[in-house]
Design an enzyme around this catalytic site. Structure first.
Site, short mmCIF file in Angstrom:
data_model
loop_
_atom_site.label_atom_id
_atom_site.label_comp_id
_atom_site.label_asym_id
_atom_site.label_seq_id
_atom_site.Cartn_x
_atom_site.Cartn_y
_atom_site.Cartn_z
N LYS A 1 0.85 -1.18 0.00
CA LYS A 1 0.00 0.00 0.00
C LYS A 1 0.90 1.24 0.00
O LYS A 1 2.02 1.16 0.48
CB LYS A 1 -0.89 0.02 1.24
CG LYS A 1 -1.64 -1.27 1.53
CD LYS A 1 -2.87 -1.41 0.69
CE LYS A 1 -3.65 -2.67 1.06
NZ LYS A 1 -4.80 -2.90 0.18
N LYS B 1 -2.00 1.32 -2.73
CA LYS B 1 -2.08 0.39 -3.86
C LYS B 1 -1.76 1.07 -5.19
O LYS B 1 -1.28 0.41 -6.11
CB LYS B 1 -3.44 -0.30 -3.90
CG LYS B 1 -4.64 0.64 -3.94
CD LYS B 1 -5.91 -0.13 -4.27
CE LYS B 1 -6.51 -0.82 -3.06
NZ LYS B 1 -7.79 -1.46 -3.38
N ASP C 1 -1.44 -5.17 -5.59
CA ASP C 1 -2.88 -5.07 -5.43
C ASP C 1 -3.55 -5.48 -6.74
O ASP C 1 -2.93 -5.44 -7.81
CB ASP C 1 -3.29 -3.66 -5.03
CG ASP C 1 -4.46 -3.71 -4.05
OD1 ASP C 1 -5.56 -4.05 -4.51
OD2 ASP C 1 -4.27 -3.46 -2.86
N GLU C 2 -4.84 -5.85 -6.64
CA GLU C 2 -5.52 -6.37 -7.83
C GLU C 2 -5.57 -5.36 -8.96
O GLU C 2 -5.59 -5.73 -10.13
CB GLU C 2 -6.93 -6.85 -7.47
CG GLU C 2 -7.90 -5.78 -7.00
CD GLU C 2 -7.79 -5.47 -5.52
OE1 GLU C 2 -8.64 -4.71 -5.02
OE2 GLU C 2 -6.84 -5.95 -4.86
N HIS D 1 -6.59 -13.45 -7.46
CA HIS D 1 -7.41 -12.49 -6.72
C HIS D 1 -8.83 -12.54 -7.26
O HIS D 1 -9.02 -12.74 -8.45
CB HIS D 1 -6.85 -11.07 -6.86
CG HIS D 1 -7.44 -10.13 -5.87
ND1 HIS D 1 -8.70 -9.59 -6.02
CD2 HIS D 1 -6.97 -9.64 -4.69
CE1 HIS D 1 -8.97 -8.81 -4.98
NE2 HIS D 1 -7.94 -8.82 -4.16
N ARG D 2 -9.80 -12.36 -6.37
CA ARG D 2 -11.21 -12.52 -6.78
C ARG D 2 -11.93 -11.19 -6.96
O ARG D 2 -13.13 -11.09 -6.72
CB ARG D 2 -11.94 -13.40 -5.76
CG ARG D 2 -11.95 -12.84 -4.33
CD ARG D 2 -12.75 -13.75 -3.39
NE ARG D 2 -12.82 -13.18 -2.04
CZ ARG D 2 -13.69 -13.57 -1.12
NH1 ARG D 2 -14.54 -14.54 -1.39
NH2 ARG D 2 -13.70 -13.02 0.08
N HIS E 1 -8.06 -15.76 -2.77
CA HIS E 1 -8.62 -15.04 -1.62
C HIS E 1 -9.95 -15.67 -1.23
O HIS E 1 -10.77 -15.97 -2.09
CB HIS E 1 -8.82 -13.56 -1.99
CG HIS E 1 -7.52 -12.85 -2.16
ND1 HIS E 1 -7.10 -11.86 -1.31
CD2 HIS E 1 -6.51 -13.02 -3.06
CE1 HIS E 1 -5.89 -11.44 -1.69
NE2 HIS E 1 -5.53 -12.13 -2.75
#
Length: 469
Positions: free
Chosen positions: A169, A171, A197-198, A288-289, A321
């Site tokens: 972070k 992000k 991050d996604e 990642h979802r 996740h």
């Protein structure tokens, strides 16, 4: 339905053809459990049959080309309907689909059939796919996760404890060099993984190639200093499949251990392609979802996450996740543990109390490691260790980078807390009851942990649960 019967034009009720309460599902059928909310005046049998028809061979009127095929062989069948306890006008409709309706090895095709058109159907007020039973005959057409839990542990040489991660972070907005610096500090402090991050892809402030290079430098520097294998989830998600594979190839050339993909926004076709590349080239794949709550948050409409989790295990991913049960993002304990078992275990028994509608055999498909992430910190460590067990990744973003002394002390605090919890568990202590005491005792020997305990002692995210049975 045979041509010899003669063709009779017109609209007929779905239940005459597609509601078959006497049908015994075959071992090789794909079974679906739908939560159906019919429009007023539509009987549940007709609604269930409509779902079976519209997600398989049916259309709104009789067509003469029905006579050119064996409808009995190809149609979906609604074979059971049961009311939902405590809900008015909601039913669980069980539908069996013949295996021949689906292309082998294609999650995309499976979903296009089962949840494609039918969710916009006018006779239904709402529709939710609660669970799927994937038969072994279909499972065996998928490669599944690139490596699986045991191979990942062997690659990392890490056993007997959960793995620790951290999302970098802020992000968005960091330059590649500053981003790499944060990665290095976290890994050097004691974490196993850090994470893009996604939504970190390749933006003007940090192009993907620069990020990959600085993160690789951070990985190798921290590895040489700690003697442990480290990784950073390099997000390969891109606007085209070709660009995504190009990024994965570059990661492989750098010699890093793991890449990442946003499987719902990227799509199942792209995800399966990347999973195949990762197995062929020795890369682990973190999933990642992002966007899942758009699909799974509403209780009466959409697709439950346990179905999306099963689909990911088929399409391929080594981590995904899966909520935390204790942090800021939603996840009810029994239901979460239900789909955690579906991700990790070879065989999962039907258990309606955990939302599992069907017994699911996975034959030899590798398992996926669930990732607990979102609003968690050192005080959650005993609960997370108990709930998720060893085969999990516990991911602390703010819970690492928010440490008052900086990133590396934040990582050290998490590592000390984890090692203390694992040791206490191995000694037979009750983490649920003695968790706070275990953390307090460990903090006497770790000033980093003591500082973390002080900062986060009052933080709670308490809202009413959304995902109830």
């Amino acid at each position: 339905t045979k041509a010899s019967v003669g063709f009779k034009a017109g609209v007929k009720e779905y239940k005459l053809t597609y509601y078959t309460p006497d049908y015994e599902p075959h071992d090789h059928d794909i079974l679906a459990a739908f939560r159906v909310t019919p429009q007023p005046g539509v009987p549940p049998e007709e609604a269930g049959a409509a779902v079976a028809a519209e997600s398989s061979t049916g259309t709104w009127t009789t067509v003469w080309t029905d006579g050119l095929t064996s409808l009995d062989r190809y149609k979906g069948r609604c074979y059971n309907i049961e009311p939902v306890a405590g809900e008015e006008n909601q039913f669980i409709a069980y539908v069996a689909y013949p295996l021949d309706l689906f292309e082998e090895g294609s999650v995309t095709n499976m979903f296009t059939s089962i949840v494609g058109n039918v969710f916009g159907f006018k006779a239904l007020r709402a529709l939710r796919l609660e669970d799927l039973r994937i038969p072994p005959a279909y499972t065996k057409t998928f490669q599944g996760p690139p490596h699986g839990i045991q191979v990942e542990r062997d690659k990392l040489n890490k056993y007997g404890r959960p793995l620790l991660g951290c999302t970098i972070k802020p992000k968005l907005g960091l330059s590649a060099k500053n981003y790499g610096r944060a990665v290095y500090e976290c890994l050097r402090g004691g974490l196993d993984f850090t994470k893009d991050d996604e939504n970190v892809n390749s933006q003007p402030f940090m192009r993907w190639r620069d990020r990959f290079l600085f993160c690789a430098e951070a990985i190798f520097k921290s590895q040489s200093e700690t003697g442990e294998i480290k990784g950073h989830y390099l997000n390969a998600t891109a606007g085209t499949c070709e660009e995504m594979i190009k990024r994965a190839v570059f990661a492989r050339e750098l010699g890093v251990p793991i890449v990442m993909h946003d499987y719902l926004t990227g799509g199942f076709t792209a995800n399966t392609s990347l999973a195949h590349y990762c197995r062929d080239n020795g890369l682990l794949l973190h999933i990642h979802r992002a966007m899942h709550a758009v699909i799974d948050r509403q209780k009466n409409h959409g697709i439950h996450f346990r179905v999306l989790a099963k689909a990911l295990r088929m399409s391929g991913g080594d981590h995904i996740h899966a909520g935390t049960v204790v942090g800021k993002l939603e996840g009810e304990r029994d239901i979460t543990l239900g789909f955690v078992d579906l991700l990790r275990d070879d065989f999962v028994e039907k258990d309606r109390s955990r939302g599992i509608y069907f017994t699911q055999p996975w034959v030899s498909l590798p398992g996926v490691i669930p990732v607990a992430s979102g609003g968690i910190h050192v005080w959650h460590m005993p609960a997370l260790t108990e709930i998720f067990g060893d085969d999990s990744v516990l991911q602390f973003g703010g819970g690492t980078l928010g440490h008052p002394w900086g990133n590396a002390p934040g990582a050290a605090a998490n590592r000390v807390a984890l090692e203390a919890c694992v040791q206490a568990r191995n000694e037979g202590r009750d983490l649920a009851r003695e968790g706070n005491e275990i953390i307090r005792k460990a903090s006497k020997w770790s000033p980093e942990l003591a500082a973390a305990c002080e900062v986060w002692k009052e933080i709670k995210f308490e809202f009413q649960a959304m995902d109830t049975l």
